[in-house]
Design a protein around this motif. Sequence first.
Motif, PDB file in Angstrom:
ATOM      1  N   VAL A 136      52.867  46.871  78.314  1.00  0.00           N
ATOM      2  CA  VAL A 136      54.297  46.760  78.033  1.00  0.00           C
ATOM      3  C   VAL A 136      54.918  48.135  78.232  1.00  0.00           C
ATOM      4  O   VAL A 136      54.222  49.159  78.142  1.00  0.00           O
ATOM      5  N   PRO A 137      56.208  48.199  78.517  1.00  0.00           N
ATOM      6  CA  PRO A 137      56.849  49.508  78.675  1.00  0.00           C
ATOM      7  C   PRO A 137      56.789  50.310  77.381  1.00  0.00           C
ATOM      8  O   PRO A 137      56.972  49.770  76.290  1.00  0.00           O
ATOM      9  N   ALA A 138      56.502  51.586  77.511  1.00  0.00           N
ATOM     10  CA  ALA A 138      56.531  52.470  76.351  1.00  0.00           C
ATOM     11  C   ALA A 138      57.975  52.682  75.918  1.00  0.00           C
ATOM     12  O   ALA A 138      58.903  52.551  76.723  1.00  0.00           O
ATOM     13  N   PRO A 139      58.231  52.979  74.626  1.00  0.00           N
ATOM     14  CA  PRO A 139      59.606  53.263  74.185  1.00  0.00           C
ATOM     15  C   PRO A 139      60.231  54.368  75.021  1.00  0.00           C
ATOM     16  O   PRO A 139      59.571  55.362  75.350  1.00  0.00           O
ATOM     17  N   SER A 140      61.495  54.179  75.353  1.00  0.00           N
ATOM     18  CA  SER A 140      62.174  55.160  76.203  1.00  0.00           C
ATOM     19  C   SER A 140      62.524  56.439  75.448  1.00  0.00           C
ATOM     20  O   SER A 140      62.713  57.493  76.053  1.00  0.00           O
ATOM     21  N   LYS A 141      62.617  56.343  74.123  1.00  0.00           N
ATOM     22  CA  LYS A 141      62.945  57.505  73.304  1.00  0.00           C
ATOM     23  C   LYS A 141      61.827  57.767  72.297  1.00  0.00           C
ATOM     24  O   LYS A 141      61.128  56.835  71.883  1.00  0.00           O
ATOM     25  N   PRO A 142      61.649  59.015  71.886  1.00  0.00           N
ATOM     26  CA  PRO A 142      60.656  59.300  70.841  1.00  0.00           C
ATOM     27  C   PRO A 142      60.962  58.515  69.572  1.00  0.00           C
ATOM     28  O   PRO A 142      62.120  58.303  69.214  1.00  0.00           O
ATOM     29  N   GLN A 143      59.913  58.071  68.897  1.00  0.00           N
ATOM     30  CA  GLN A 143      60.062  57.353  67.642  1.00  0.00           C
ATOM     31  C   GLN A 143      59.838  58.320  66.481  1.00  0.00           C
ATOM     32  O   GLN A 143      59.008  59.229  66.581  1.00  0.00           O
ATOM     33  N   ALA A 144      60.570  58.111  65.392  1.00  0.00           N
ATOM     34  CA  ALA A 144      60.448  58.996  64.226  1.00  0.00           C
ATOM     35  C   ALA A 144      60.350  58.178  62.945  1.00  0.00           C
ATOM     36  O   ALA A 144      61.222  58.254  62.071  1.00  0.00           O
ATOM     37  N   PRO A 145      59.285  57.371  62.805  1.00  0.00           N
ATOM     38  CA  PRO A 145      59.158  56.544  61.596  1.00  0.00           C
ATOM     39  C   PRO A 145      58.697  57.368  60.402  1.00  0.00           C
ATOM     40  O   PRO A 145      57.835  58.252  60.544  1.00  0.00           O
ATOM     41  N   PRO A 146      59.235  57.100  59.214  1.00  0.00           N
ATOM     42  CA  PRO A 146      58.739  57.798  58.021  1.00  0.00           C
ATOM     43  C   PRO A 146      57.438  57.186  57.536  1.00  0.00           C
ATOM     44  O   PRO A 146      57.189  55.992  57.688  1.00  0.00           O
ATOM     45  N   THR A 147      56.580  58.019  56.979  1.00  0.00           N
ATOM     46  CA  THR A 147      55.410  57.530  56.266  1.00  0.00           C
ATOM     47  C   THR A 147      55.501  58.015  54.828  1.00  0.00           C
ATOM     48  O   THR A 147      56.085  59.065  54.544  1.00  0.00           O
ATOM     49  N   TYR A 148      54.921  57.231  53.929  1.00  0.00           N
ATOM     50  CA  TYR A 148      54.942  57.558  52.510  1.00  0.00           C
ATOM     51  C   TYR A 148      53.511  57.618  51.988  1.00  0.00           C
ATOM     52  O   TYR A 148      52.622  56.904  52.461  1.00  0.00           O
ATOM     53  N   SER A 149      53.311  58.473  50.996  1.00  0.00           N
ATOM     54  CA  SER A 149      52.001  58.623  50.390  1.00  0.00           C
ATOM     55  C   SER A 149      52.178  58.932  48.908  1.00  0.00           C
ATOM     56  O   SER A 149      53.255  59.340  48.469  1.00  0.00           O
ATOM     57  N   HIS A 150      51.103  58.732  48.143  1.00  0.00           N
ATOM     58  CA  HIS A 150      51.146  59.034  46.708  1.00  0.00           C
ATOM     59  C   HIS A 150      49.807  59.623  46.316  1.00  0.00           C
ATOM     60  O   HIS A 150      48.755  59.005  46.509  1.00  0.00           O
ATOM     61  N   LEU A 151      49.849  60.828  45.770  1.00  0.00           N
ATOM     62  CA  LEU A 151      48.630  61.509  45.354  1.00  0.00           C
ATOM     63  C   LEU A 151      48.967  62.452  44.209  1.00  0.00           C
ATOM     64  O   LEU A 151      50.025  63.100  44.223  1.00  0.00           O
ATOM     65  N   ASP A 152      48.090  62.502  43.226  1.00  0.00           N
ATOM     66  CA  ASP A 152      48.257  63.407  42.081  1.00  0.00           C
ATOM     67  C   ASP A 152      49.609  63.215  41.388  1.00  0.00           C
ATOM     68  O   ASP A 152      50.260  64.180  40.981  1.00  0.00           O
ATOM     69  N   GLY A 153      50.049  61.959  41.285  1.00  0.00           N
ATOM     70  CA  GLY A 153      51.269  61.648  40.560  1.00  0.00           C
ATOM     71  C   GLY A 153      52.553  61.863  41.327  1.00  0.00           C
ATOM     72  O   GLY A 153      53.639  61.684  40.767  1.00  0.00           O
ATOM     73  N   LEU A 154      52.476  62.238  42.597  1.00  0.00           N
ATOM     74  CA  LEU A 154      53.666  62.500  43.400  1.00  0.00           C
ATOM     75  C   LEU A 154      53.723  61.564  44.600  1.00  0.00           C
ATOM     76  O   LEU A 154      52.718  61.359  45.291  1.00  0.00           O
ATOM     77  N   THR A 155      54.909  61.020  44.846  1.00  0.00           N
ATOM     78  CA  THR A 155      55.155  60.244  46.049  1.00  0.00           C
ATOM     79  C   THR A 155      55.884  61.136  47.042  1.00  0.00           C
ATOM     80  O   THR A 155      56.832  61.830  46.680  1.00  0.00           O
ATOM     81  N   ARG A 156      55.425  61.112  48.278  1.00  0.00           N
ATOM     82  CA  ARG A 156      55.964  62.000  49.301  1.00  0.00           C
ATOM     83  C   ARG A 156      56.384  61.206  50.529  1.00  0.00           C
ATOM     84  O   ARG A 156      55.827  60.149  50.822  1.00  0.00           O
ATOM     85  N   GLU A 157      57.334  61.769  51.260  1.00  0.00           N
ATOM     86  CA  GLU A 157      57.777  61.204  52.530  1.00  0.00           C
ATOM     87  C   GLU A 157      57.535  62.229  53.631  1.00  0.00           C
ATOM     88  O   GLU A 157      57.865  63.409  53.481  1.00  0.00           O
ATOM     89  N   THR A 158      56.954  61.777  54.731  1.00  0.00           N
ATOM     90  CA  THR A 158      56.705  62.633  55.886  1.00  0.00           C
ATOM     91  C   THR A 158      57.266  61.959  57.123  1.00  0.00           C
ATOM     92  O   THR A 158      57.027  60.765  57.341  1.00  0.00           O
ATOM     93  N   VAL A 159      58.001  62.708  57.912  1.00  0.00           N
ATOM     94  CA  VAL A 159      58.552  62.183  59.161  1.00  0.00           C
ATOM     95  C   VAL A 159      57.778  62.781  60.328  1.00  0.00           C
ATOM     96  O   VAL A 159      57.605  64.001  60.411  1.00  0.00           O
ATOM     97  N   GLY A 160      57.317  61.927  61.201  1.00  0.00           N
ATOM     98  CA  GLY A 160      56.620  62.368  62.400  1.00  0.00           C
ATOM     99  C   GLY A 160      57.315  61.829  63.638  1.00  0.00           C
ATOM    100  O   GLY A 160      57.848  60.723  63.635  1.00  0.00           O
ATOM    101  N   VAL A 161      57.322  62.616  64.683  1.00  0.00           N
ATOM    102  CA  VAL A 161      57.905  62.201  65.961  1.00  0.00           C
ATOM    103  C   VAL A 161      56.767  61.766  66.875  1.00  0.00           C
ATOM    104  O   VAL A 161      55.806  62.513  67.082  1.00  0.00           O
ATOM    105  N   MET A 162      56.870  60.549  67.416  1.00  0.00           N
ATOM    106  CA  MET A 162      55.791  59.968  68.208  1.00  0.00           C
ATOM    107  C   MET A 162      56.286  59.611  69.602  1.00  0.00           C
ATOM    108  O   MET A 162      57.379  59.065  69.755  1.00  0.00           O
TER     109      MET A 162
END
Length: 224
Positions: A144-170
């Motif tokens: 299938v065609p690859a996305p024409s623009k970079p994707q920037a989905p957020p990911t979430y994690s929880h460790l040691d009592g803290l929830t975090r958000e990380t944005v990566g460009v793919m």
Amino acid sequence: MPVRVRKATQHMAMFSVDADAAQRMIDYSGLQVCRYRRRRAVAVLMLMHYVDSDLGEYYEYGTNIMVNPPGSDASGLRALQSAGAFIHHLPVDQTFTLEAGRSIWGYPKVMADFVVRDEKNFGFDVTIDGRFAVGMDFRPGFPVPAPSKPQAPPTYSHLDGLTRETVGVMRPSGVRYRPGGVTVRLGDHPYAQELAALGLPKRAMLSGSADNVDMTFADAQEIK
């Protein structure tokens, strides 16, 4: 920072799972699962092979549950467009990425052994502390065609009592998808029991792969 991934391969599958069971599994995060239907949520099981990255070469398996952005109670198919992936399981096979992932982004990385097969069809097994956790076997998808623009989905994690958000460009390339197309095998590790509680193994909504995923990861932001 940011951390750069220059070469990585990806195999993934999306599953429709019981939304209440998924919510119970991730309640500790304080986040809400994205209910694309009243009683259904989406789980994504994924294997990444980071071939050339700032953290070295390693394998990584992830169990991801699609969740609403913090404070949102959106539902329906449209809600999936703004949903992010909450990372519940994240075994890896190298100590450096384990320490970096836990300390920088709060990812729940644990050490594991991976067996990867790529002779005819792609497959893998993940074993943790000598106990089989999960395995997946894929049939080839259709280009299938690859996305024409970079994707920037957020990911979430929880460790040691803290929830975090990380944005990566793919930037994925060599993308293939197909309906179904994957077999999931569960072992006797507690991770497998959690996956079974979601209703797995079952037929996937969609499976796919990417020959390369170029990625850049920013710093994590604490949200709780």
